[in-house]
Design an enzyme around this catalytic site. Structure first.
Site, PDB file in Angstrom:
ATOM      1  N   LYS A   1       0.858  -1.179   0.000  1.00  0.00           N
ATOM      2  CA  LYS A   1       0.000   0.000   0.000  1.00  0.00           C
ATOM      3  C   LYS A   1       0.899   1.235   0.000  1.00  0.00           C
ATOM      4  O   LYS A   1       1.694   1.433   0.926  1.00  0.00           O
ATOM      5  CB  LYS A   1      -0.891  -0.018   1.241  1.00  0.00           C
ATOM      6  CG  LYS A   1      -1.750   1.237   1.359  1.00  0.00           C
ATOM      7  CD  LYS A   1      -2.700   1.149   2.538  1.00  0.00           C
ATOM      8  CE  LYS A   1      -3.530   2.405   2.648  1.00  0.00           C
ATOM      9  NZ  LYS A   1      -4.438   2.360   3.803  1.00  0.00           N
TER      10      LYS A   1
ATOM     11  N   LYS B   1      -2.169  -1.487  -3.897  1.00  0.00           N
ATOM     12  CA  LYS B   1      -3.035  -0.314  -3.852  1.00  0.00           C
ATOM     13  C   LYS B   1      -2.234   0.955  -3.911  1.00  0.00           C
ATOM     14  O   LYS B   1      -1.242   1.025  -3.202  1.00  0.00           O
ATOM     15  CB  LYS B   1      -3.827  -0.393  -2.544  1.00  0.00           C
ATOM     16  CG  LYS B   1      -4.612   0.830  -2.203  1.00  0.00           C
ATOM     17  CD  LYS B   1      -5.228   0.668  -0.850  1.00  0.00           C
ATOM     18  CE  LYS B   1      -5.951   1.968  -0.532  1.00  0.00           C
ATOM     19  NZ  LYS B   1      -6.181   2.148   0.859  1.00  0.00           N
TER      20      LYS B   1
HETATM   21  C1  PBG Z   1      -7.360   3.253   5.792  1.00  0.00           C
HETATM   22  C2  PBG Z   1      -7.602   3.168   4.336  1.00  0.00           C
HETATM   23  C3  PBG Z   1      -7.437   4.154   3.343  1.00  0.00           C
HETATM   24  C4  PBG Z   1      -7.934   3.614   2.160  1.00  0.00           C
HETATM   25  C5  PBG Z   1      -8.342   2.318   2.437  1.00  0.00           C
HETATM   26  N1  PBG Z   1      -8.117   2.052   3.780  1.00  0.00           N
HETATM   27  C6  PBG Z   1      -6.976   5.550   3.430  1.00  0.00           C
HETATM   28  C7  PBG Z   1      -5.572   5.866   3.770  1.00  0.00           C
HETATM   29  O1  PBG Z   1      -4.708   5.012   3.930  1.00  0.00           O
HETATM   30  O2  PBG Z   1      -5.350   7.059   3.945  1.00  0.00           O
HETATM   31  C8  PBG Z   1      -8.018   4.326   0.849  1.00  0.00           C
HETATM   32  C9  PBG Z   1      -9.129   3.873  -0.038  1.00  0.00           C
HETATM   33  C10 PBG Z   1      -9.442   4.813  -1.163  1.00  0.00           C
HETATM   34  O3  PBG Z   1      -8.775   5.838  -1.370  1.00  0.00           O
HETATM   35  O4  PBG Z   1     -10.391   4.491  -1.882  1.00  0.00           O
HETATM   36  N2  PBG Z   1      -6.033   3.224   6.177  1.00  0.00           N
END
Ligand code: PBG
Length: 316
Positions: free
Chosen positions: A188, A241
């Site tokens: 991520k 992601k």
């Molecule tokens: C929580 C999380 C996030 C997303 C999914 N889980 C936000 C982040 O890490 O700031 C992003 C999902 C999206 O942008 O659609 N940590």
């Protein structure tokens, strides 16, 4: 080469990548109240919903045949340690119980993280201005366990703390939930594409940013190490992601690992398509199909996308 492109019959026959609704996961935002359906302004067509409306939407998801939904919670109150994430009467836990009662043929996935529940907006607990790794693991394991107790079929940790998959696995196993899989947000990245999500979840960090725990976008080999570690800790599915700007990572992971790979077409990817389509600059349906297909072609088995419901109808 044109002989096999001559008409749709031939094109369909030689098509290398097909989309299948069973591999889609639809993310949903659940908030307190009743009869609530709030627009998310940077994600037109997506809403934060109270439990009753979330149940209706989950029923639609079941009807169109998507594989699963993924729940995010927007709690009434936030605090330093994100208690709402692991409260038995937390918003996601309530939603799970209500959806489980009304929907059978849908995999209920939960995002496991603290950032929607902490007053500072970080994904872990803070000490001396820094996100503490190991004390956070315990809370994540508690959150995952409370989700499963409330009816989750699978948990998806998105915090990017080191060791969380192992901590969650052992927490679930100890409680007897050996059959519940973990889909880890393994690679991520610290991405600008999460902007609209943070508006929806009110989870923008109040100080600093997430770069000390989410990955640095220039790194690709590091993503493979993250995936390898999560698999070693017991992840059943590994996620990459965002999706579109990271197709190379998906493709490399596909080559290197046999485990199922999920890709998350995130909020900013959705917002870009919606904005361009609203201006008449892109054909919305074709863009949705083309991006989903590209993510699948790169090597993703599972696609997490805000377009899951529309896509399910399109690929029927
Ligand atoms: C929580 C999380 C996030 C997303 C999914 N889980 C936000 C982040 O890490 O700031 C992003 C999902 C999206 O942008 O659609 N940590």
């Amino acid at each position: 080469m044109r002989r096999l492109r001559r008409n749709e019959k031939f094109r369909a026959m030689v098509r290398e990548t097909r989309l299948d609704a069973g591999a889609f996961i639809y993310p949903m935002f659940v908030c307190p109240g009743a009869g609530v359906r709030n627009d998310i302004s940077s994600m037109p067509g997506q809403f934060s919903m109270s439990v009753d409306n979330a149940v209706s939407l989950a029923q639609i998801a079941e009807r169109v045949g998507v594989g699963g939904i993924m729940l995010f919670g927007i709690p009434e109150e936030k605090d330093e340690v994100g208690s709402g994430a692991y409260a038995d009467d937390g918003i996601v836990q309530e939603a799970l119980r209500a959806i489980r009662e009304n929907v059978r043929d849908l995999i209920l996935v939960t995002d496991v993280c603290l950032c929607e529940y902490t007053s500072h907006g970080h994904c872990g607990v803070i000490k001396n201005g820094d996100v503490e790794n190991d004390p956070t693991l315990e809370l994540l394991a508690k959150a995952a366990l409370s989700h499963v107790r409330a009816g989750a079929d699978m948990v998806a940790p998105s915090d990017m703390m080191d060791g969380r998959v192992g901590a969650i696995r052992s927490g679930l196993d100890t409680a007897g939930f050996t059959d519940i899989p973990i889909m880890s947000y393994a690679a991520k990245y610290a991405s600008a594409f999460y902007g609209p999500f943070r508006e929806a979840a009110g989870s923008t960090p109040q100080f600093g940013d997430r770069r000390s725990y989410q990955m640095d976008p220039p790194n690709a080999r590091e993503a493979l190490r993250e995936i390898e570690l999560d698999l070693a800790e017991g992840a059943d599915i590994v996620m990459i992601k965002p999706a579109m700007a990271y197709l190379d990572i998906i493709a490399r992971a596909r080559e290197a690992f046999q485990a199922p790979i999920a890709a998350y077409q995130v909020s900013g990817e959705y917002a870009m398509i919606e904005a361009a389509a609203a201006n008449g600059w892109l054909d919305r349906e074709r863009t949705i199909l083309e991006t989903a297909t590209a993510i699948k072609r790169a090597g993703a088995d599972i696609l997490i996308t805000y377009y899951a419901l529309q896509l399910a109808e399109m690929v029927k």
